[in-house]
Design a protein around this motif. Sequence first.
Motif, mmCIF file in Angstrom:
data_model
loop_
_atom_site.group_PDB
_atom_site.id
_atom_site.type_symbol
_atom_site.label_atom_id
_atom_site.label_comp_id
_atom_site.label_asym_id
_atom_site.label_seq_id
_atom_site.Cartn_x
_atom_site.Cartn_y
_atom_site.Cartn_z
ATOM 1 N N ALA A 93 -59.924 77.768 5.936
ATOM 2 C CA ALA A 93 -60.139 78.345 4.598
ATOM 3 C C ALA A 93 -60.352 79.858 4.688
ATOM 4 C CB ALA A 93 -61.332 77.675 3.929
ATOM 5 N N ALA A 94 -61.110 80.303 5.689
ATOM 6 C CA ALA A 94 -61.343 81.744 5.851
ATOM 7 C C ALA A 94 -60.040 82.465 6.194
ATOM 8 C CB ALA A 94 -62.379 81.990 6.941
ATOM 9 N N ALA A 95 -59.225 81.887 7.065
ATOM 10 C CA ALA A 95 -57.944 82.504 7.422
ATOM 11 C C ALA A 95 -57.021 82.566 6.214
ATOM 12 C CB ALA A 95 -57.283 81.737 8.567
ATOM 13 N N ALA A 96 -57.032 81.533 5.387
ATOM 14 C CA ALA A 96 -56.205 81.540 4.181
ATOM 15 C C ALA A 96 -56.650 82.636 3.218
ATOM 16 C CB ALA A 96 -56.253 80.177 3.498
ATOM 17 N N ALA A 97 -57.954 82.819 3.080
ATOM 18 C CA ALA A 97 -58.471 83.866 2.193
ATOM 19 C C ALA A 97 -58.107 85.252 2.712
ATOM 20 C CB ALA A 97 -59.987 83.730 2.050
ATOM 21 N N VAL A 98 -58.241 85.471 4.016
ATOM 22 C CA VAL A 98 -57.897 86.772 4.601
ATOM 23 C C VAL A 98 -56.404 87.039 4.478
ATOM 24 C CG1 VAL A 98 -57.792 88.065 6.768
ATOM 25 C CG2 VAL A 98 -59.872 86.843 6.153
ATOM 26 N N LEU A 99 -55.578 86.027 4.712
ATOM 27 C CA LEU A 99 -54.133 86.195 4.586
ATOM 28 C C LEU A 99 -53.739 86.539 3.151
ATOM 29 C CD1 LEU A 99 -51.483 86.009 6.205
ATOM 30 C CD2 LEU A 99 -51.319 83.646 5.459
ATOM 31 N N PHE A 100 -54.377 85.885 2.187
ATOM 32 C CA PHE A 100 -54.109 86.193 0.782
ATOM 33 C C PHE A 100 -54.486 87.632 0.458
ATOM 34 C CE2 PHE A 100 -55.346 86.176 -3.739
ATOM 35 C CZ PHE A 100 -54.115 85.844 -4.286
ATOM 36 N N ALA A 101 -55.643 88.080 0.961
ATOM 37 C CA ALA A 101 -56.072 89.456 0.718
ATOM 38 C C ALA A 101 -55.123 90.452 1.378
ATOM 39 C CB ALA A 101 -57.498 89.663 1.228
ATOM 40 N N LEU A 102 -54.644 90.143 2.593
ATOM 41 C CA LEU A 102 -53.695 91.028 3.272
ATOM 42 C C LEU A 102 -52.401 91.183 2.477
ATOM 43 C CD1 LEU A 102 -53.844 89.965 7.039
ATOM 44 C CD2 LEU A 102 -54.351 92.215 6.116
ATOM 45 N N LEU A 103 -51.941 90.091 1.906
ATOM 46 C CA LEU A 103 -50.661 90.124 1.194
ATOM 47 C C LEU A 103 -50.754 90.739 -0.196
ATOM 48 C CD1 LEU A 103 -49.210 86.657 2.224
ATOM 49 C CD2 LEU A 103 -48.563 88.915 3.091
ATOM 50 N N THR A 104 -51.935 90.749 -0.785
ATOM 51 C CA THR A 104 -52.044 91.271 -2.152
ATOM 52 C C THR A 104 -52.594 92.691 -2.230
ATOM 53 O OG1 THR A 104 -54.238 90.265 -2.426
ATOM 54 C CG2 THR A 104 -52.337 88.966 -3.146
ATOM 55 N N ASP A 105 -53.112 93.228 -1.138
ATOM 56 C CA ASP A 105 -53.644 94.594 -1.138
ATOM 57 C C ASP A 105 -52.490 95.557 -0.915
ATOM 58 O OD1 ASP A 105 -55.285 96.783 -1.134
ATOM 59 O OD2 ASP A 105 -56.247 96.341 0.776
ATOM 60 N N ARG A 106 -52.037 96.200 -1.988
ATOM 61 C CA ARG A 106 -50.879 97.093 -1.872
ATOM 62 C C ARG A 106 -50.910 98.176 -2.942
ATOM 63 N NH1 ARG A 106 -46.812 93.777 -1.032
ATOM 64 N NH2 ARG A 106 -45.325 95.473 -1.043
#
Length: 137
Positions: free
Chosen positions: A55-68
């Motif tokens: 769950a933590a990895a999924a949250a971090v991956l989502f944040a990485l992909l949406t921070d632009r």
Amino acid sequence: MFKKGQVSTEVDKGPFIFTLSALAAGLIMTVLLFVLGRGNGFAVFAGILFSVVTAAAAAVLFALLTDRAYIEDGVLYMSYLFKKKSIKIEDIGRIELKDDVYHVYDRKNVKAGTMNAKLTSIGDVIFALDRKGVDFT
């Protein structure tokens, strides 16, 4: 990697691959521990811990992909998680760097949005804004 428009920030490859690997490994281990470890208390406990990692990895991956941040058709777009702000470049009053975050203000000195100063290729976006005559304070 994952650029949008000519002038855009990118997702760093290293953290993206690491987080994607952690997500995949956590998901595989969670499934294996819950399927193969039935009746074993330690396997269930380990499965719960791996599900937290997943769950933590999924949250971090989502944040990485949406921070632009990117510029398209004379408009600066800034997004993070579910917040997406935009402002025409000619309406930008000033941009201020505070605590590794660029704060974008309009001509009325109202905050229009923020950009992470640690993003890959943020220098390209800042350079393009500087060429358009935006005031940096």
